[in-house]
Design a protein around this motif. Structure first.
Motif, PDB file in Angstrom:
ATOM      1  N   LEU A  19      68.324   3.061  30.852  1.00 18.77           N
ATOM      2  CA  LEU A  19      67.635   2.690  29.666  1.00 18.77           C
ATOM      3  C   LEU A  19      67.907   2.587  28.512  1.00 18.77           C
ATOM      4  CD1 LEU A  19      64.528   0.807  31.875  1.00 18.77           C
ATOM      5  CD2 LEU A  19      66.643  -0.201  30.564  1.00 18.77           C
ATOM      6  N   PHE A 200      59.754   5.630  24.226  1.00 14.00           N
ATOM      7  CA  PHE A 200      60.130   4.280  25.853  1.00 14.00           C
ATOM      8  C   PHE A 200      59.922   5.643  27.136  1.00 14.00           C
ATOM      9  CE2 PHE A 200      63.640   3.427  28.535  1.00 14.00           C
ATOM     10  CZ  PHE A 200      62.770   1.952  28.604  1.00 14.00           C
ATOM     11  N   ARG A 211      47.337   5.413  37.116  1.00 16.44           N
ATOM     12  CA  ARG A 211      47.681   4.075  38.358  1.00 16.44           C
ATOM     13  C   ARG A 211      48.324   3.904  39.675  1.00 16.44           C
ATOM     14  NH1 ARG A 211      47.924  -0.575  34.612  1.00 16.44           N
ATOM     15  NH2 ARG A 211      48.382  -1.656  36.483  1.00 16.44           N
ATOM     16  N   TYR A 314      49.614  -1.063  30.209  1.00 15.43           N
ATOM     17  CA  TYR A 314      50.634  -0.820  30.038  1.00 15.43           C
ATOM     18  C   TYR A 314      50.801  -1.759  28.352  1.00 15.43           C
ATOM     19  CZ  TYR A 314      53.421   1.956  33.054  1.00 15.43           C
ATOM     20  OH  TYR A 314      54.035   2.599  33.934  1.00 15.43           O
ATOM     21  N   ILE A 315      49.745  -2.745  28.424  1.00 11.82           N
ATOM     22  CA  ILE A 315      49.864  -4.186  26.934  1.00 11.82           C
ATOM     23  C   ILE A 315      49.104  -2.913  26.431  1.00 11.82           C
ATOM     24  CG2 ILE A 315      47.969  -4.362  28.143  1.00 11.82           C
ATOM     25  CD1 ILE A 315      48.664  -7.214  26.601  1.00 11.82           C
ATOM     26  N   VAL A 318      52.144  -0.017  24.856  1.00 13.47           N
ATOM     27  CA  VAL A 318      52.981  -0.969  24.089  1.00 13.47           C
ATOM     28  C   VAL A 318      51.971  -0.957  22.862  1.00 13.47           C
ATOM     29  CG1 VAL A 318      54.836  -2.062  23.833  1.00 13.47           C
ATOM     30  CG2 VAL A 318      54.484  -0.969  26.062  1.00 13.47           C
ATOM     31  N   PHE A 320      49.154  -0.651  21.558  1.00 15.50           N
ATOM     32  CA  PHE A 320      49.001   0.425  20.492  1.00 15.50           C
ATOM     33  C   PHE A 320      49.660   1.333  19.816  1.00 15.50           C
ATOM     34  CE2 PHE A 320      44.355  -0.149  22.691  1.00 15.50           C
ATOM     35  CZ  PHE A 320      43.747  -0.326  21.904  1.00 15.50           C
TER      36      PHE A 320
ATOM     37  N   SER B  14      42.543  -7.473  27.159  1.00 14.41           N
ATOM     38  CA  SER B  14      42.520  -7.130  26.744  1.00 14.41           C
ATOM     39  C   SER B  14      42.091  -6.398  24.675  1.00 14.41           C
ATOM     40  CB  SER B  14      44.461  -6.234  26.377  1.00 14.41           C
ATOM     41  OG  SER B  14      43.886  -5.307  26.604  1.00 14.41           O
ATOM     42  N   VAL B  16      43.483  -4.867  23.060  1.00 17.58           N
ATOM     43  CA  VAL B  16      44.885  -4.526  22.416  1.00 17.58           C
ATOM     44  C   VAL B  16      45.439  -5.663  21.077  1.00 17.58           C
ATOM     45  CG1 VAL B  16      47.078  -5.300  23.557  1.00 17.58           C
ATOM     46  CG2 VAL B  16      47.101  -3.015  21.837  1.00 17.58           C
ATOM     47  N   LEU B 212      53.858  -9.324  24.810  1.00 19.65           N
ATOM     48  CA  LEU B 212      52.926  -8.135  25.438  1.00 19.65           C
ATOM     49  C   LEU B 212      51.438  -9.026  26.753  1.00 19.65           C
ATOM     50  CD1 LEU B 212      51.905  -5.631  22.501  1.00 19.65           C
ATOM     51  CD2 LEU B 212      53.344  -5.140  23.951  1.00 19.65           C
ATOM     52  N   ILE B 213      51.577 -10.790  25.805  1.00 21.05           N
ATOM     53  CA  ILE B 213      50.591 -11.179  26.507  1.00 21.05           C
ATOM     54  C   ILE B 213      51.170 -11.640  28.182  1.00 21.05           C
ATOM     55  CG2 ILE B 213      49.164 -13.448  26.874  1.00 21.05           C
ATOM     56  CD1 ILE B 213      48.783 -12.592  24.305  1.00 21.05           C
ATOM     57  N   HIS B 216      51.873  -9.209  30.687  1.00 20.59           N
ATOM     58  CA  HIS B 216      50.846  -8.584  31.307  1.00 20.59           C
ATOM     59  C   HIS B 216      50.480  -9.572  31.966  1.00 20.59           C
ATOM     60  CE1 HIS B 216      46.765  -5.682  31.248  1.00 20.59           C
ATOM     61  NE2 HIS B 216      46.339  -7.631  30.784  1.00 20.59           N
ATOM     62  N   GLN B 223      50.723  -5.448  38.903  1.00 19.02           N
ATOM     63  CA  GLN B 223      49.623  -4.441  38.166  1.00 19.02           C
ATOM     64  C   GLN B 223      48.345  -3.667  39.480  1.00 19.02           C
ATOM     65  OE1 GLN B 223      51.768  -1.728  36.322  1.00 19.02           O
ATOM     66  NE2 GLN B 223      53.369  -3.225  37.333  1.00 19.02           N
ATOM     67  N   ASN B 224      47.779  -4.427  39.836  1.00 16.36           N
ATOM     68  CA  ASN B 224      46.547  -4.555  40.243  1.00 16.36           C
ATOM     69  C   ASN B 224      46.530  -4.896  41.253  1.00 16.36           C
ATOM     70  OD1 ASN B 224      44.545  -3.974  37.855  1.00 16.36           O
ATOM     71  ND2 ASN B 224      45.965  -5.948  36.905  1.00 16.36           N
ATOM     72  N   ASN B 331      56.832  -4.905  36.557  1.00 13.91           N
ATOM     73  CA  ASN B 331      56.564  -4.329  36.447  1.00 13.91           C
ATOM     74  C   ASN B 331      56.546  -4.011  34.694  1.00 13.91           C
ATOM     75  OD1 ASN B 331      56.284  -1.659  34.561  1.00 13.91           O
ATOM     76  ND2 ASN B 331      56.797  -0.018  36.262  1.00 13.91           N
ATOM     77  N   ASN B 332      55.418  -4.511  34.241  1.00 16.18           N
ATOM     78  CA  ASN B 332      55.710  -5.657  32.841  1.00 16.18           C
ATOM     79  C   ASN B 332      55.783  -4.136  31.942  1.00 16.18           C
ATOM     80  OD1 ASN B 332      53.301  -3.226  32.952  1.00 16.18           O
ATOM     81  ND2 ASN B 332      52.146  -4.759  31.849  1.00 16.18           N
ATOM     82  N   TYR B 333      56.055  -3.095  32.056  1.00 11.87           N
ATOM     83  CA  TYR B 333      56.673  -1.771  30.644  1.00 11.87           C
ATOM     84  C   TYR B 333      58.117  -2.603  31.051  1.00 11.87           C
ATOM     85  CZ  TYR B 333      57.348   2.783  28.685  1.00 11.87           C
ATOM     86  OH  TYR B 333      57.112   3.668  27.438  1.00 11.87           O
ATOM     87  N   LEU B 334      58.767  -2.310  31.809  1.00  9.68           N
ATOM     88  CA  LEU B 334      59.739  -2.370  32.142  1.00  9.68           C
ATOM     89  C   LEU B 334      60.593  -3.751  31.332  1.00  9.68           C
ATOM     90  CD1 LEU B 334      60.758  -1.137  35.622  1.00  9.68           C
ATOM     91  CD2 LEU B 334      61.677   0.232  33.084  1.00  9.68           C
ATOM     92  N   TYR B 336      59.028  -5.538  28.926  1.00  9.59           N
ATOM     93  CA  TYR B 336      58.983  -4.932  27.757  1.00  9.59           C
ATOM     94  C   TYR B 336      60.563  -3.977  26.912  1.00  9.59           C
ATOM     95  CZ  TYR B 336      53.785  -5.821  28.217  1.00  9.59           C
ATOM     96  OH  TYR B 336      52.857  -5.707  28.299  1.00  9.59           O
ATOM     97  N   ALA B 337      60.723  -3.702  28.003  1.00 10.16           N
ATOM     98  CA  ALA B 337      62.359  -2.749  27.988  1.00 10.16           C
ATOM     99  C   ALA B 337      62.690  -3.656  28.058  1.00 10.16           C
ATOM    100  CB  ALA B 337      62.493  -1.272  28.675  1.00 10.16           C
TER     101      ALA B 337
END
Lengths: 379, 418, 293
Positions: A19, A200, A211, A314-315, A318, A320, B14, B16, B212-213, B216, B223-224, B331-334, B336-337
């Motif tokens: 990636l 990243f 987690r 993760y929200i 990212v 922040f 959240s 944030v 983001l939202i 998530h 995720q949970n 996976n929300n990190y991925l 976003y990417a």
């Protein structure tokens, strides 16, 4: 060391590396390639660059008054050639453009005249005329070198600044403004890319283990909470590695821009219209920006890693980093990487900024290590 | 109904999200604040419109001229008293301005400034006809062809494009759409400021929040570790549908908050009263030698509404795009990417397709390309801003995303969740 | 010897554990309490994941926090929520944990092979754990806890996800291991500890309620446990007077096991109390609250 290796393996997962590679590729295509492909593609940029080069070949890295006179003589000679060029063309003579002087000052409001001028400059792109333009620009720079006193706009000059500018004006240093500007644009985007890469890659470092609940195993093992410190070190090593690879790749590509001749030229020059606090050659300046990028990368890594240890998901992780990124892209990089040590900022700005950055980084580092030693691990 | 509420709560719980909203609003207000120095000068336009209307015709021009002359006279009285000197143009005063300013009171300076602005209107009105008669769009075609390296078929399209735009221009001139007062674009650049600087900034802000939202909320159960219970419940996999609705609703909320607050402040700072009906193609709105020519007659108020509609549609697209990615990746990190990569690729591809292929045009029909130039929406500016560009993109992507979402649902319904 | 000395733990105003005193020497200890009684808190303190607010935990006379690495080196721990990397194979994961435990590489390789054989995972040693069943994951967890041949083995709900056969195997393994080490087994499944624990620790209301061998603990209700059969119609009335432990249907009657402090009636048969009876009796309030049908 063994644990650091394992942690490095976790950071550089194949998926993440792929990636990152794609991200870098796209970033290069969108933002960086332009400065490789279009460097010196335009005119008179190319001509200015070529003449700067010629100047260094003939006069060395400095030009004195005598050499300047010679430079002007060359200009006059070329002007004569341009006169001849124009006189050999019927239509120009008829339109009253039989000398270069007249050609230059011609009234381009008039349709016919404009077309004639455009023909030479834009359609035929006659090298001679472009070169003359470039030479004129350089001569003007040299003759109006006292205008350097006005490069600091927002406040009156201090005695030290005046001194520096005076030194630069009398130095006669020759440097290509195009090469310098081009490098500054490039290093700016490369620094941004490095920031993105580090964010990243480092973001999941602690969050992932928390987690996964692996952190319970980590902290109750022999290594225990030392692993926090070890992982921070891993992050720093990874960041160093990423920065090195990115910079390495960049400089391999940058070699294609052929600025070798200017590496030993002093960047304080009337021709770049830039004055810095120190007598830096272009190469020294490049090295200084590299050091800055590394320092910035390490400080950023610590912040990102500690954030990763605190963010619940993760929200937040990212989210922040968005203000952090805005701050870095819009302000920090422009002050701490690009055109560093420029005279517009106080001489102690850069050193104190970096000392502060290192202090903040170290403080966060040691504070978080200390905090982590005592923290209750609940969920 | 209840489920949507719970999903929405996940979107906003959240901290944030709130922090980013506050930060973004602060950045927007900051941008407005930095531009607010001209607000007093802009009021002259409102006054003129109030006095003479915004439609420019011979009668109005004559009235304006009389008004200008009386202003100039007043100003000259003032300067004669102060400096023993009169000026032919108010603008001339300002070329000597620096040396005079200390003697003048705020109010006196204001009189002169106002005169200068009225003068600007008066003088520019004289230039309108000449400016528009000098517009030669076939030259623009050549320029575009050169600039973007078009040839063959694409060059033909460029020429065709400018022919169309020329028709529109003729129509516009015929109808006198350009002959309307507005803030002087050359000087104040309000169009660029509102629709490029501010709007684009907001587009990216809302996009960041929306992505983001959505990432998530959509991946929340996975995720949970609640996915096993959640998707085995009575609602089961239809929960994903609820999540989509909740995401879309959350995006609308974000749009409302950011747009609402920012535009409210904007219009409080900059007075547009009396100007809402002025066509965006007005000569005074133009900021460059080439004027803004909207494809339809769009008064400022309507234009703004249209822009907002496209704004919101784009954000909903981003929501659905992120949602679809999230259902697949989990996976929300991925996620976003992946979204960032998709954005990059879509923008990149427009730059690397061969210039001779029509792909150079149709690859731009993406929300990602669309949002890069909000100030050119509905405006014929260059060969890449064709008529209906916005609507076509919206329709194409609505269909496309409907299909993608359907496929995503089908896939998710058959998916093994473990 | 591991000693818990007047340990309390509180989070702000909330008190999770109050003045705990315990001593562990070699053998299996069953930590028995319903969920939420503070079991996991105690275990997390024993594994240095959280720290006592008051009091101290000593190993051979030294505070375990002070011992730090030297203490954790002797520790094997299976958390209740056992975390692992989905993309790792058991072997890779154990190698990683081995590194964390500071084990020598060669020793580690051998040990991993042995352990994977022991928990019957040698066939999938190099397969990614993504596709593993809960029981397989749990076995990886047990393997990682025993990786460093710990002197103190702490297992939080270790039998969750194991099938009966695996459970038996696991119990046997534990009793064998316990000969020369401390094994602390936290569970709320009574049968898990009944057969193997040398000592039972019961926690109630944030405090240690009982500590002793199974026989000692069972003495609490000795002479109070009976069984009898009654018609269904009388069941409701009957259960108001006694504390019912278990009920089952037998020959059209309700066979009921119960506790009564009153003098026994002739139809009642006195029986020997078991650990489960004690558990149900001791936590009767908690259980009635939390597991009302």
């Amino acid at each position: 060391m063994r644990i650091i290796l394992y942690e490095l393996k976790k950071i550089f997962q194949l998926k993440m590396v792929c990636l990152l590679f794609i991200i870098s590729f796209i970033f290069y295509q969108l933002f960086i390639n332009f400065y490789f492909e279009h460097f010196l593609n335009g005119r008179p940029a190319l001509d200015l660059y070529r003449i700067n080069m010629e100047m260094i070949e003939q006069y060395g890295y400095k030009m004195n008054q005598e050499e300047f006179e010679h430079f002007k003589k060359v200009y006059e000679k070329e002007k004569a050639a341009a006169d001849a060029y124009l006189q050999a063309r019927q239509e120009y003579v008829e339109a009253g453009l039989d000398t270069y002087e007249k050609f230059r000052t011609a009234d381009t409001e008039k349709q016919e005249i404009r077309e004639l001028v455009d023909q030479i400059i834009f359609v035929d792109e006659v090298d001679l005329f472009w070169e003359l333009l470039a030479r004129e620009t350089l001569i003007k720079y040299y003759e109006n070198r006292n205008s350097l006193f006005s490069i600091v706009e927002d406040h009156p000059l201090t005695a030290e600044q005046k001194e520096r500018i005076k030194d630069t004006i009398t130095s006669g240093n020759i440097m290509s403004a195009e090469a310098f500007e081009n490098y500054n644009n490039l290093i700016r985007y490369v620094a941004i890319l490095i920031v993105i890469s580090i964010m990243f890659m480092i973001s999941p470092i602690f969050l992932q283990d928390r987690r996964n609940h692996v952190v319970f195993l980590q902290y109750s093992n022999k290594t225990g909470r030392k692993i926090f410190n070890l992982k921070l070190q891993t992050a720093l090593i990874a960041a160093g590695f990423i920065t090195t690879i990115q910079l390495g790749l960049f400089f391999i590509l940058y070699r294609g821009n052929k600025v070798g001749m200017f590496l030993n030229a002093n960047i304080n020059s009337v021709f770049t219209h830039e004055v810095f606090w120190f007598e830096l050659t272009f190469l020294q300046y490049i090295l200084l920006t590299i050091v800055s990028v590394y320092l910035l990368a390490f400080a950023l890594t610590i912040i990102v890693a500690v954030l990763s240890n605190r963010a619940p998901n993760y929200i937040s992780m990212v989210g922040f980093q968005v203000p952090l990124a805005i701050l870095l892209f819009a302000v920090v990089i422009d002050y701490l990487v690009v055109r560093i040590t420029k005279i517009g900022l106080p001489i102690y700005f850069l050193p104190s900024a970096y000392v502060l950055l290192i202090l903040i980084g170290s403080f966060i580092y040691f504070w978080s290590v200390k905090r982590e030693k005592k923290v209750d691990l609940l969920h | 109904m209840n489920i949507w509420k719970f999903e929405l709560k996940k979107a906003f719980q959240s901290p944030v999200v709130s922090i980013l909203i506050v930060l973004f609003l602060f950045l927007n207000f900051w941008l407005i604040y930095n531009h607010a120095g001209i607000r007093e000068e802009l009021k002259v336009t409102n006054q003129l419109v109030e006095r003479f209307g915004y439609k420019i015709d011979a009668e109005m021009a004559a009235k304006l001229q009389a008004y200008y002359q009386s202003k100039l006279q007043k100003m000259n009285e003032l300067t004669r008293k102060k400096f023993g000197k009169t000026y032919e143009r108010a603008g001339d005063f300002f070329s000597e301005y620096e040396y005079r300013s200390e003697v003048l009171s705020e109010e006196e300076l204001h009189v002169i400034t106002e005169t200068a602005i009225v003068e600007g209107y008066y003088e520019l009105i004289q230039e309108i006809d000449q400016t528009y008669s000098h517009l030669d769009l076939s030259k623009n075609a050549k320029l575009d062809i050169n600039k973007y390296g078009l040839s063959g078929k694409t060059a033909e399209i460029a020429r065709e494009y400018y022919k169309n735009l020329n028709n529109r221009l003729d129509e516009l001139i015929e109808a006198g759409e350009h002959k309307n007062l507005f803030f002087i674009g050359y000087v104040y650049r309000m169009h660029s400021f509102l629709f490029k600087d501010l709007m684009r900034q907001m587009i990216f802000e809302v996009m960041i929040l929306v992505v983001l939202i959505t990432g998530h909320v959509t991946t929340y159960e996975f995720q949970n570790q609640t996915h096993l219970t959640a998707y085995a419940s009575k609602r089961g996999r239809k929960l994903m549908l609820d999540k989509l609705v909740a995401n879309l609703f959350a995006s609308l909320c974000i749009c409302a908050v950011i747009l609402g607050a920012t535009l409210l402040v904007y219009f409080l700072v900059f007075d547009y009263s009396g100007l809402w009906g002025i066509p965006i193609s007005s000569f005074f709105n133009s900021e460059f030698p080439f004027p803004y020519i909207s494809w339809w007659k769009l008064p400022f108020g309507i234009y703004l509404s249209c822009v907002l509609v496209v704004f919101i549609i784009c954000q909903l697209f981003f929501t659905v795009i992120t949602y679809s990615i999230a259902v697949w990746i989990k996976n929300n990190y991925l996620v976003y990417a992946a979204f960032a990569l998709l954005f990059g690729l879509c923008v990149l591809i427009t730059g690397i397709v061969p210039k001779t292929s029509t792909a150079i045009f149709w690859t731009r029909y993406t929300p990602f390309s669309l949002i890069l130039n909000p100030h050119l929406w509905f405006i014929g500016w260059n060969v890449f801003t064709p008529k209906n560009y916005e609507w076509t993109t919206a329709v194409i992507w609505t269909c496309l995303l409907a299909i993608v979402t359907a496929v995503t649902f089908l896939k998710f319904n058959k998916e093994q969740i473990d | 010897m591991l000693v818990v000395n007047h340990v309390s733990k509180s989070y702000g105003k909330f008190e999770a554990l109050k003045d705990i005193n315990l001593e562990f020497s070699n053998g299996v200890y069953g930590l028995l309490a319903p969920n939420g009684a503070g079991k996991t808190t105690l275990i997390k303190m024993l594994t240095t994941l959280i720290f006592p607010s008051k009091g101290e935990i000593l190993y051979n006379g030294t505070n375990i926090t002070r011992l730090g690495e030297k203490y954790r080196e002797l520790l094997g721990y299976l958390p209740q929520e056992f975390g692992y990397y989905k993309n790792y194979s058991p072997k890779q994961f154990l190698e990683y944990i081995g590194a964390l435990k500071g084990m020598d590489k060669k020793v580690l390789e051998k040990r991993i092979d042995d352990l994977l054989k022991l928990v019957a995972l040698e066939d999938v040693a190099t397969k990614k754990m993504k596709k593993f069943s809960g029981g397989m994951i749990q076995r990886v967890g047990i393997a990682q806890a025993m990786l460093n041949d710990p002197k103190i083995l702490i297992l939080d709900e270790p039998t969750a996800g194991l099938d009966p056969k695996e459970r038996v195997r696991f119990r046997n393994l534990l009793s064998e291991l316990a000969r020369d080490r401390i094994v602390i087994l936290s569970t709320h499944i009574v049968s898990d500890v009944e057969s193997i624990a040398n000592e039972i620790i019961m926690i109630k209301d944030k405090q240690v309620l009982y500590k002793g061998s199974i026989d000692e603990i069972c003495k609490i209700i000795a002479g109070m446990v009976y069984e009898t059969s009654i018609p269904y119609e009388q069941a409701a009335m009957f259960k108001k007077e006694v504390f019912s432990l278990s009920e089952k249907q037998e020959d059209g009657l309700l066979k009921i096991r119960f506790i009564s402090k009153k003098a026994p009636e002739p139809t009642w048969t006195a029986v020997k109390p078991n650990l489960e009876d004690v558990f149900l009796y001791v936590y009767r309030d908690d259980i009635q609250e939390s597991s009302a049908p």
